[in-house]
Design an enzyme around this catalytic site. Structure first.
Site, PDB file in Angstrom:
ATOM      1  N   TYR A  10      -1.037   0.009  10.711  1.00 34.87           N
ATOM      2  CA  TYR A  10      -1.539  -1.373  10.754  1.00 34.87           C
ATOM      3  C   TYR A  10      -1.986  -1.761  12.159  1.00 34.87           C
ATOM      4  O   TYR A  10      -2.999  -2.439  12.322  1.00 34.87           O
ATOM      5  CB  TYR A  10      -0.507  -2.347  10.191  1.00 34.87           C
ATOM      6  CG  TYR A  10      -0.314  -2.148   8.705  1.00 34.87           C
ATOM      7  CD1 TYR A  10      -1.394  -2.264   7.829  1.00 34.87           C
ATOM      8  CD2 TYR A  10       0.926  -1.815   8.180  1.00 34.87           C
ATOM      9  CE1 TYR A  10      -1.242  -2.052   6.470  1.00 34.87           C
ATOM     10  CE2 TYR A  10       1.087  -1.612   6.814  1.00 34.87           C
ATOM     11  CZ  TYR A  10       0.000  -1.731   5.965  1.00 34.87           C
ATOM     12  OH  TYR A  10       0.146  -1.522   4.626  1.00 34.87           O
ATOM     13  N   ILE A  53       0.903  -1.154   0.000  1.00 33.49           N
ATOM     14  CA  ILE A  53       0.000   0.000   0.000  1.00 33.49           C
ATOM     15  C   ILE A  53       0.935   1.196   0.000  1.00 33.49           C
ATOM     16  O   ILE A  53       1.665   1.407   0.966  1.00 33.49           O
ATOM     17  CB  ILE A  53      -0.924   0.078   1.233  1.00 33.49           C
ATOM     18  CG1 ILE A  53      -1.941  -1.062   1.247  1.00 33.49           C
ATOM     19  CG2 ILE A  53      -1.646   1.432   1.256  1.00 33.49           C
ATOM     20  CD1 ILE A  53      -2.909  -1.016   2.431  1.00 33.49           C
TER      21      ILE A  53
END
Length: 175
Positions: free
Chosen positions: A143, A97
């Site tokens: 995350y 990403i």
């Protein structure tokens, strides 16, 4: 900020993918790596041949985050045997990403992440996993905020430099 759309990347988009792939990787890691290692990785990791092979792989998918039809970020997912490690049919790997630096903090990464989770659920994955460089504190906290936990480490080679990636996992199914 104008609306951002998420669109699947095809072979027709390979030049745009190569450009944003190289630019976002450079923006993210150039300060922490030698020029030679960066140049080598950008040439090899984002070569037309490598990207073509990845785009033609039915167990890998790429998506752009687009604003005014311009890519401002992208996502790469791997399934089954295309996963860089684990290669578990019940897992889905978020390999990348990346978002252009000027769009950091504008929820572009979150949109790409949400797309990855939606795809994982459609594919009935039990969990999503990824590797993130131990020095990339911004990504690690992103995350963790999204519920990932560290479960292992592996070595990522950037040119001649061996770096440690934290492997992180998010369970989608509770038993």
């Amino acid at each position: 900020m104008k609306k951002i759309s998420i669109q699947k990347i095809t072979l027709n988009d390979i030049e745009q993918l190569q450009k944003i792939g190289q630019q976002t990787f450079f923006e993210t890691f150039s300060e922490s790596n030698t020029e030679q290692n960066m140049t080598t990785y950008l040439e090899e990791g984002f070569s037309v041949e490598k990207l073509s092979s990845e785009l033609n792989n039915e167990n890998a998918e790429f998506y752009f985050a687009l604003q005014n039809d311009n890519p401002i970020g992208y996502l790469k997912l791997n399934f089954g045997q295309s996963q860089t490690e684990l290669q578990d049919d019940k897992g889905l790997e978020i390999e990348r990403i990346y978002v252009l630096k000027e769009y950091h903090g504008k929820s572009v990464g979150q949109l790409l992440y949400d797309k990855a989770i939606a795809i994982a659920k459609v594919k009935n994955a039990d969990y999503v996993w990824l590797g993130v460089w131990e020095e990339n504190h911004r990504a690690i906290s992103f995350y963790k905020k999204n519920g990932f936990i560290e479960f292992n480490k592996h070595i990522f080679k950037l040119g001649n430099d061996e770096q440690t990636d934290l492997m992180m996992k998010l369970k989608l199914i509770e038993y």
